[in-house]
Design a protein around this motif. Structure first.
Motif, PDB file in Angstrom:
ATOM      1  N   ILE A 147       0.837  -1.197   0.000  1.00 45.18           N
ATOM      2  CA  ILE A 147       0.000   0.000   0.000  1.00 45.18           C
ATOM      3  C   ILE A 147       0.876   1.253   0.000  1.00 45.18           C
ATOM      4  CG2 ILE A 147      -1.656   1.352   1.350  1.00 45.18           C
ATOM      5  CD1 ILE A 147      -2.847  -1.344   2.295  1.00 45.18           C
ATOM      6  N   ASN A 148       1.861   1.288   0.895  1.00 51.02           N
ATOM      7  CA  ASN A 148       2.733   2.459   0.988  1.00 51.02           C
ATOM      8  C   ASN A 148       3.503   2.713  -0.298  1.00 51.02           C
ATOM      9  OD1 ASN A 148       1.989   3.152   3.572  1.00 51.02           O
ATOM     10  ND2 ASN A 148       3.771   2.232   4.570  1.00 51.02           N
ATOM     11  N   HIS A 170      -4.115   7.161  -5.651  1.00 49.46           N
ATOM     12  CA  HIS A 170      -5.353   6.391  -5.754  1.00 49.46           C
ATOM     13  C   HIS A 170      -5.705   5.644  -4.480  1.00 49.46           C
ATOM     14  CE1 HIS A 170      -5.253   7.447  -9.892  1.00 49.46           C
ATOM     15  NE2 HIS A 170      -4.241   6.667 -10.183  1.00 49.46           N
ATOM     16  N   LEU A 171      -4.797   5.646  -3.505  1.00 47.98           N
ATOM     17  CA  LEU A 171      -5.013   4.913  -2.263  1.00 47.98           C
ATOM     18  C   LEU A 171      -4.962   5.855  -1.075  1.00 47.98           C
ATOM     19  CD1 LEU A 171      -2.639   1.846  -2.838  1.00 47.98           C
ATOM     20  CD2 LEU A 171      -5.139   1.783  -2.848  1.00 47.98           C
ATOM     21  N   LEU A 172      -5.698   5.506  -0.041  1.00 50.49           N
ATOM     22  CA  LEU A 172      -5.588   6.218   1.218  1.00 50.49           C
ATOM     23  C   LEU A 172      -4.542   5.522   2.081  1.00 50.49           C
ATOM     24  CD1 LEU A 172      -9.335   6.915   2.086  1.00 50.49           C
ATOM     25  CD2 LEU A 172      -7.647   8.515   1.174  1.00 50.49           C
ATOM     26  N   SER A 222      -8.514  -0.575  -0.372  1.00 50.52           N
ATOM     27  CA  SER A 222      -7.058  -0.766  -0.521  1.00 50.52           C
ATOM     28  C   SER A 222      -6.729  -1.796  -1.599  1.00 50.52           C
ATOM     29  CB  SER A 222      -6.423  -1.174   0.819  1.00 50.52           C
ATOM     30  OG  SER A 222      -6.619  -0.170   1.803  1.00 50.52           O
ATOM     31  N   LEU A 223      -7.427  -1.708  -2.732  1.00 48.34           N
ATOM     32  CA  LEU A 223      -7.139  -2.588  -3.868  1.00 48.34           C
ATOM     33  C   LEU A 223      -5.892  -2.091  -4.583  1.00 48.34           C
ATOM     34  CD1 LEU A 223      -7.884  -4.838  -5.913  1.00 48.34           C
ATOM     35  CD2 LEU A 223      -9.309  -3.135  -7.077  1.00 48.34           C
ATOM     36  N   VAL A 224      -4.880  -2.928  -4.634  1.00 46.04           N
ATOM     37  CA  VAL A 224      -3.632  -2.540  -5.291  1.00 46.04           C
ATOM     38  C   VAL A 224      -2.896  -3.780  -5.780  1.00 46.04           C
ATOM     39  CG1 VAL A 224      -2.360  -2.515  -3.086  1.00 46.04           C
ATOM     40  CG2 VAL A 224      -1.491  -1.215  -5.032  1.00 46.04           C
ATOM     41  N   ASN A 256     -10.582   5.221 -11.161  1.00 47.72           N
ATOM     42  CA  ASN A 256     -10.645   4.443 -12.407  1.00 47.72           C
ATOM     43  C   ASN A 256     -11.973   3.704 -12.474  1.00 47.72           C
ATOM     44  OD1 ASN A 256     -10.203   2.973 -14.708  1.00 47.72           O
ATOM     45  ND2 ASN A 256      -8.505   1.760 -13.888  1.00 47.72           N
ATOM     46  N   ALA A 257     -13.015   4.426 -12.851  1.00 41.02           N
ATOM     47  CA  ALA A 257     -14.345   3.819 -12.885  1.00 41.02           C
ATOM     48  C   ALA A 257     -14.440   2.708 -13.912  1.00 41.02           C
ATOM     49  CB  ALA A 257     -15.395   4.893 -13.178  1.00 41.02           C
ATOM     50  N   ALA A 258     -13.706   2.837 -15.021  1.00 38.29           N
ATOM     51  CA  ALA A 258     -13.811   1.858 -16.113  1.00 38.29           C
ATOM     52  C   ALA A 258     -13.468   0.456 -15.641  1.00 38.29           C
ATOM     53  CB  ALA A 258     -12.909   2.263 -17.273  1.00 38.29           C
TER      54      ALA A 258
END
Length: 217
Positions: free
Chosen positions: A44-45, A52-54, A95-97, A133-135
């Motif tokens: 994540i970091n 795009h991530l918190l 947290s999708l990555v 990224n809605a697509a």
């Protein structure tokens, strides 16, 4: 801000890893354990700069590790996402990555698909996500919805976010168990459990929108 303190059940979800056949290197998807927390936190970091991530603290990730699914390549975590309960009816893909070196192999889509199955098993009626990224999510069956349709997310996380009034993320929703995204004549979401109030100010695509409600006295 941490997600609502709603526990997931002990239903067995990917406790046995599933092999993934994309690419030459062996890969698998499975449910995370506390031992995976440092690798999840590092992943994540490493991807925060893209915006795009918190950020998540190490303690937060460790506490919620069993809510994550991870993809590993040669036993190294290269992808992850959390099934975060927001209410008894709504869960979020959080947290999708996927590590940049393994993108293009369908790992992100597979994680979301497995989280979808997990959410159905848990009895949720809606799976949501907030994304730039809605697509990607549309390809997986999600629809763009107004932010006020997800007041659980607003009350749980958005009000404490520094970008609350300038949010540029799309709110995405996927109805589970054959439900529809069509609303009732009153404009409410028939497939979600509405809380007692909707925050009076709701961000939507960089604009400020009236949430249509206020806290009861």
């Amino acid at each position: 801000m941490a997600s609502a303190a709603l526990p997931l059940t002990t239903v067995a979800v990917l406790d046995t890893p599933i092999p993934l056949t994309t690419g030459a290197e062996p890969a698998e998807i499975r449910r995370a354990t506390v031992a995976d927390a440092p690798a999840i936190h590092a992943l994540i970091n490493a991807n925060l700069a893209a915006g795009h991530l918190l950020p998540r603290t190490a303690d937060d990730v460790a506490r919620h590790a069993p809510r994550f699914l991870v993809v590993t390549v040669n036993d190294t975590v290269v992808g992850c996402a959390e099934l975060a309960p927001l209410s008894r009816a709504v869960a979020e893909v959080r947290s999708l990555v996927v590590d940049e070196s393994t993108r293009g192999r369908g790992f992100g889509s597979r994680i979301v698909e497995e989280l979808n199955r997990w959410a159905v098993q848990e009895g949720f009626s809606t799976l949501c996500a907030f994304t730039h990224n809605a697509a990607h999510f549309i390809r997986l069956g999600f629809s763009i919805v107004p932010h006020p349709w997800l007041p659980e997310k607003i009350a749980t996380d958005c009000v404490g976010c520094p970008k609350f009034r300038q949010c540029t993320q799309y709110a995405m929703a996927l109805p589970l168990r054959g439900r529809s995204l069509r609303t009732s004549p009153g404009g409410q979401r028939p497939y979600l459990a509405m809380p007692e109030y909707v925050a009076p100010v709701v961000p939507h695509q960089g604009r400020t929108i009236d949430g249509g409600g206020s806290r009861p006295a």
